[in-house]
Design a protein around this motif. Structure first.
Motif, mmCIF file in Angstrom:
data_model
loop_
_atom_site.group_PDB
_atom_site.id
_atom_site.type_symbol
_atom_site.label_atom_id
_atom_site.label_comp_id
_atom_site.label_asym_id
_atom_site.label_seq_id
_atom_site.Cartn_x
_atom_site.Cartn_y
_atom_site.Cartn_z
ATOM 1 N N ALA A 51 0.802 -1.228 0.000
ATOM 2 C CA ALA A 51 0.000 0.000 0.000
ATOM 3 C C ALA A 51 0.830 1.270 0.000
ATOM 4 O O ALA A 51 0.278 2.368 -0.065
ATOM 5 C CB ALA A 51 -0.936 0.006 1.213
ATOM 6 N N PHE A 52 2.140 1.165 0.036
ATOM 7 C CA PHE A 52 2.970 2.363 0.178
ATOM 8 C C PHE A 52 4.329 2.105 -0.455
ATOM 9 O O PHE A 52 4.917 1.039 -0.279
ATOM 10 C CB PHE A 52 3.128 2.695 1.665
ATOM 11 C CG PHE A 52 4.183 3.731 1.954
ATOM 12 C CD1 PHE A 52 3.972 5.065 1.641
ATOM 13 C CD2 PHE A 52 5.389 3.372 2.541
ATOM 14 C CE1 PHE A 52 4.943 6.016 1.893
ATOM 15 C CE2 PHE A 52 6.363 4.316 2.806
ATOM 16 C CZ PHE A 52 6.136 5.649 2.479
ATOM 17 N N GLY A 53 4.832 3.066 -1.219
ATOM 18 C CA GLY A 53 6.139 2.922 -1.838
ATOM 19 C C GLY A 53 6.824 4.263 -1.972
ATOM 20 O O GLY A 53 6.218 5.328 -1.788
ATOM 21 N N ALA A 54 8.118 4.223 -2.268
ATOM 22 C CA ALA A 54 8.882 5.453 -2.445
ATOM 23 C C ALA A 54 10.063 5.201 -3.373
ATOM 24 O O ALA A 54 10.704 4.156 -3.304
ATOM 25 C CB ALA A 54 9.367 5.978 -1.099
ATOM 26 N N ASP A 55 10.332 6.155 -4.247
ATOM 27 C CA ASP A 55 11.490 6.143 -5.136
ATOM 28 C C ASP A 55 12.253 7.451 -4.984
ATOM 29 O O ASP A 55 11.660 8.497 -4.655
ATOM 30 C CB ASP A 55 11.064 6.043 -6.609
ATOM 31 C CG ASP A 55 10.603 4.655 -7.000
ATOM 32 O OD1 ASP A 55 10.922 3.691 -6.282
ATOM 33 O OD2 ASP A 55 9.902 4.553 -8.031
ATOM 34 N N HIS A 56 13.546 7.385 -5.251
ATOM 35 C CA HIS A 56 14.332 8.603 -5.383
ATOM 36 C C HIS A 56 14.796 8.684 -6.824
ATOM 37 O O HIS A 56 15.466 7.778 -7.321
ATOM 38 C CB HIS A 56 15.532 8.604 -4.431
ATOM 39 C CG HIS A 56 16.201 9.929 -4.347
ATOM 40 N ND1 HIS A 56 15.930 10.831 -3.342
ATOM 41 C CD2 HIS A 56 17.113 10.540 -5.150
ATOM 42 C CE1 HIS A 56 16.647 11.923 -3.528
ATOM 43 N NE2 HIS A 56 17.371 11.774 -4.623
ATOM 44 N N LEU A 57 14.442 9.782 -7.502
ATOM 45 C CA LEU A 57 14.709 9.920 -8.925
ATOM 46 C C LEU A 57 15.692 11.059 -9.198
ATOM 47 O O LEU A 57 15.644 12.112 -8.550
ATOM 48 C CB LEU A 57 13.429 10.216 -9.702
ATOM 49 C CG LEU A 57 12.544 9.047 -10.154
ATOM 50 C CD1 LEU A 57 12.040 8.244 -8.962
ATOM 51 C CD2 LEU A 57 11.373 9.579 -10.974
ATOM 52 N N LEU A 58 16.557 10.835 -10.176
ATOM 53 C CA LEU A 58 17.286 11.901 -10.845
ATOM 54 C C LEU A 58 16.763 11.935 -12.268
ATOM 55 O O LEU A 58 16.780 10.911 -12.971
ATOM 56 C CB LEU A 58 18.790 11.646 -10.843
ATOM 57 C CG LEU A 58 19.537 11.835 -9.530
ATOM 58 C CD1 LEU A 58 21.019 11.527 -9.718
ATOM 59 C CD2 LEU A 58 19.368 13.249 -8.999
ATOM 60 N N VAL A 59 16.268 13.097 -12.697
ATOM 61 C CA VAL A 59 15.661 13.195 -14.017
ATOM 62 C C VAL A 59 16.303 14.331 -14.810
ATOM 63 O O VAL A 59 16.656 15.375 -14.265
ATOM 64 C CB VAL A 59 14.137 13.405 -13.938
ATOM 65 C CG1 VAL A 59 13.473 12.273 -13.164
ATOM 66 C CG2 VAL A 59 13.785 14.755 -13.324
ATOM 67 N N THR A 60 16.456 14.099 -16.083
ATOM 68 C CA THR A 60 16.913 15.125 -17.011
ATOM 69 C C THR A 60 15.704 15.733 -17.698
ATOM 70 O O THR A 60 14.872 15.008 -18.256
ATOM 71 C CB THR A 60 17.862 14.538 -18.063
ATOM 72 O OG1 THR A 60 19.024 14.025 -17.407
ATOM 73 C CG2 THR A 60 18.290 15.607 -19.054
ATOM 74 N N VAL A 73 14.115 14.287 -7.628
ATOM 75 C CA VAL A 73 12.676 14.199 -7.385
ATOM 76 C C VAL A 73 12.381 12.975 -6.525
ATOM 77 O O VAL A 73 12.259 11.859 -7.046
ATOM 78 C CB VAL A 73 11.885 14.118 -8.706
ATOM 79 C CG1 VAL A 73 10.380 14.169 -8.418
ATOM 80 C CG2 VAL A 73 12.279 15.235 -9.660
ATOM 81 N N PRO A 74 12.247 13.133 -5.209
ATOM 82 C CA PRO A 74 11.748 12.024 -4.386
ATOM 83 C C PRO A 74 10.243 11.863 -4.609
ATOM 84 O O PRO A 74 9.491 12.838 -4.557
ATOM 85 C CB PRO A 74 12.031 12.488 -2.948
ATOM 86 C CG PRO A 74 12.964 13.661 -3.080
ATOM 87 C CD PRO A 74 12.641 14.284 -4.390
#
Length: 465
Positions: A51-60, A73-74
């Motif tokens: 029911a719950f998740g999280a990612d840490h993103l680096l985006v161009t 972008v977390p």
């Protein structure tokens, strides 16, 4: 009926949603530009439950002009989105049903903040990143966090009312000046900054690059802008009531603030050195910025000749001492604690490249930034008065407040450093005009209703003796 399960977004889906969502974020540095595409460079899973998740993103972020910017972008994911997170949600995919997983800004979620706090305290960082702590630092586990509501070019999270985690949103390969200068000032024992306790970096494009920093949190503090506006409000109320001046006088605080800035400048010079630079080279940069600004804001054409004349006066002064400086100093970049003033946010002007922000400059740039901020605080609250006479009285009071506090700031600076910035009047005025030109462009892009403030200031500065 069973609860809906967390549905994972593909990279392609997230890229499409982020392209729509990013331009509306306060910290997005390319307002008004057309996003051509978003590409995920790094997607690190922080947690994943039904029911719950999280990612840490680096985006161009790629723009139609062909250039690009890199952002951190977390993201959080929930099947049921609490009301307090709805404002931070990404759009839903076209045609998705109500049971589709919600994606949102992860730094607005207490559970995701807890993940970051635990990672920092234990040193168990995610993916290809490294945590560095200042010698002697012990980061406490179990600190609960909250994101600060004042959203600027980065996102700051208070941990346990003891520490401040600042996550840099726009990422430029290299060491962020905010970490670099705070570390230098901390080693020098500076009283006028909050010590850095740790920082996080990663190798991006073969370059060690700052992602976040942790420093002491200045509890029970107020920012200089809010305090200055309170003082101005009192003054304008007295003008409306035709009362004698009995409100809060800010000049004492301005003097102490000037002394704090002087201390920072002295220790930066001591720690990182000084050199000499031809003022003509500095003015050439001002002239280029004026020309670029005129292409964006046609209203500058009226005042541009007078600005160039002031720049020429500064160029004729010869050479000046340059050093590392704050680079974007104003009343919003200082905090009044119960004990003293602190300078914060040493990143420099966001519009400049990292190399430009790390380039030595005259300490007068910071002084000029603060003088411009006093002028802003004095004039931005003026509005239509009941009569022409009342409007004139309010303008007189506002201008007098700005002059008094600017003088007090310079007095405080001189008392600490032994050097009065007003002794370098031509160069100081050139820096003030350079800052005002920057402000005109900023207001034209972000707050068009405020553009009169820097334009009127340019007129006053170019007409003054």
């Amino acid at each position: 009926m069973t609860d809906p399960q967390l549905q994972h977004y593909s990279d392609a889906e997230l890229e499409t949603l982020l392209a729509e969502w990013l331009p509306h974020q306060r910290w997005f540095a390319a307002k008004g530009r057309t996003v051509a595409a978003v590409r995920i460079m790094l997607r690190e899973h922080l947690t994943d439950t039904p029911a719950f998740g999280a990612d840490h993103l680096l985006v161009t972020v790629e723009f139609e002009s062909g250039d690009e910017q890199l952002y951190q972008v977390p993201l959080g994911y929930r099947t049921h989105l609490p009301d307090e997170l709805a404002h931070w949600a990404l759009p839903r995919p076209d045609g998705s049903g109500d049971d589709r997983t919600h994606a949102y800004d992860g730094l607005r979620d207490q559970e995701i903040i807890d993940l970051y706090a635990h990672s920092i305290a234990t040193g168990q960082v995610y993916g290809p990143v490294e945590l560095h702590t200042v010698p002697g630092t012990v980061l406490e586990e179990g600190l609960r966090g909250r994101a600060l509501s004042a959203e600027q070019s980065n996102t700051s999270v208070v941990l346990g009312e003891q520490l401040l985690l600042k996550l840099f949103r726009r990422i430029t390969p290299g060491v962020n000046p905010d970490v670099e200068l705070h570390l230098a000032l901390g080693e020098a024992g500076c009283r006028s900054v909050a010590p850095v306790r740790a920082w996080i970096d990663a190798e991006i494009g073969g370059v060690r690059t700052t992602l976040a920093m942790v420093q002491d949190f200045a509890a029970n503090s107020a920012d200089g802008w809010s305090m200055a506006l309170g003082s101005v409000r009192d003054l304008l109320l007295e003008a409306d009531l035709r009362a004698d001046e009995v409100g809060t006088d800010f000049a004492g605080e301005s003097q102490r603030m000037g002394a704090a800035v002087a201390e920072v400048h002295a220790l930066l010079a001591q720690s990182l050195g000084t050199s000499q630079r031809d003022v003509g080279d500095i003015v050439d940069g001002m002239l280029r910025r004026l020309e670029a600004a005129g292409a964006v804001v046609p209203e500058l054409a009226e005042v541009a000749p007078a600005v160039r004349a002031r720049f020429a006066e500064a160029a004729a002064t010869g050479t000046t001492t340059v050093q590392r400086v704050h680079g974007d100093l104003h009343l919003g970049q200082v905090l009044r604690t119960p004990e003293h003033w602190l300078l914060i946010d040493f990143e420099g002007e966001p519009a400049k490249s990292l190399d430009e922000r790390r380039e030595p400059d005259s300490a007068l740039r910071d002084v000029a930034g603060m003088l411009r901020s006093f002028d802003y605080a004095a004039h931005h609250s003026l509005h239509d008065a009941a009569s022409e006479a009342a409007a004139a009285q309010r303008e007189f009071r506002a201008q007098e407040w700005a002059q008094r506090n600017s003088a007090a700031f310079c007095d405080g600076y001189a008392s600490e450093s032994g050097v009065d910035p007003r002794e370098f009047a031509a160069l100081l005025r050139a820096y003030e005009l350079d800052k005002a030109v920057y402000e005109v462009v900023y207001e034209a892009r972000h707050r068009p209703q405020w553009i009169r403030l820097p334009l009127n200031a340019i007129r006053r500065m170019t007409q003054a003796d």
